[in-house]
Design a protein around this motif. Structure first.
Motif: not given
Length: 226
Positions: A125-140
């Motif tokens: 789920l975290s790697l998937t979130a990284f691929t989406k521009d809407c999420f700040d990578k620091r938060l993920v």
């Protein structure tokens, strides 16, 4: 998840390749985080041969099912059916830095012959979130690190001795208690995110007792904010 075997009595596991290293002229030794047996090491014979059956299928980030023989002292991968190659982590330097760090941290926390299904789901789920521009990578990254501590049984809760904001407190409550599928459903202001990054670093220093190679590059990427 219950273990399954094919008609030739070969073990089938579902998981993600965390790392690999060359062995000999044509082979790889790989580490897989699996749903069924936790972290396991296996040999992928001929995986370095161009056009080989396993070529390109035992690279870091590959997620799918792996058919293998279980030997006395090692596993040997025979087939791989990859569902997600996570291609963005192969093309973009920033994504590669973040993704590689998560793989290394998952490798640190995972153990053999244990139930690591929650850690594997969190990683996916975290790697998937990284691929989406809407999420700040620091938060993920913070979400992964803190929830991994919860899964590992070491999470100390919210630090009460510091004057952190209510937004940061609520974020940590969500990270520690929400269902995995609902983890990545919020955003933070730059101030609250800075607090969360600070707390995450404190906890990392407390509970991770070795230097993570990928952290140096990530720290440079984030301009020393780690």
């Amino acid at each position: 998840m219950k273990e399954t075997f094919d008609s030739d009595n070969r073990l089938i596991v579902n998981g993600m390749i965390l790392k690999h290293r060359p062995v000999g002229e044509y082979d790889f030794a790989v580490t897989i985080l699996t749903m069924e047996r936790g972290k396991i090491s296996a040999f992928a014979r001929g995986a370095r041969k161009p056009g080989g059956k396993l070529s390109g299928n035992v690279e870091p980030f590959c997620y799918g099912s792996f058919v293998m023989y279980e030997g006395r002292s090692s596993y040997n991968i025979i087939e791989a059916d990859i569902i997600n190659y996570f291609e963005p982590f192969r093309r973009d330097l920033e994504a590669t830095c973040y993704g590689t760090y998560l793989l290394e941290l998952a490798d640190y926390y995972a153990t053999e012959n244990s139930d690591e299904s929650r850690l594997l789901k969190l990683l996916y789920l975290s790697l998937t979130a990284f691929t989406k521009d809407c999420f700040d990578k620091r938060l993920v990254r913070c979400i992964f690190e803190l929830r991994a501590l919860v899964i590992d049984g070491q999470y100390p809760g919210f630090p009460e001795r510091r004057n952190y904001s209510d937004a940061c407190r609520l974020a940590m409550q969500h990270i520690s208690g929400a269902e995995l599928k609902n983890l990545f459903t919020f955003k933070l202001s730059e101030e609250a995110l800075g607090e969360l990054v600070e707390i995450t670093k404190i906890y990392r220093d407390m509970f991770v007792d070795r230097q993570l190679k990928s952290l140096d590059m990530l720290a440079t990427l984030e301009n020393g904010s780690l």
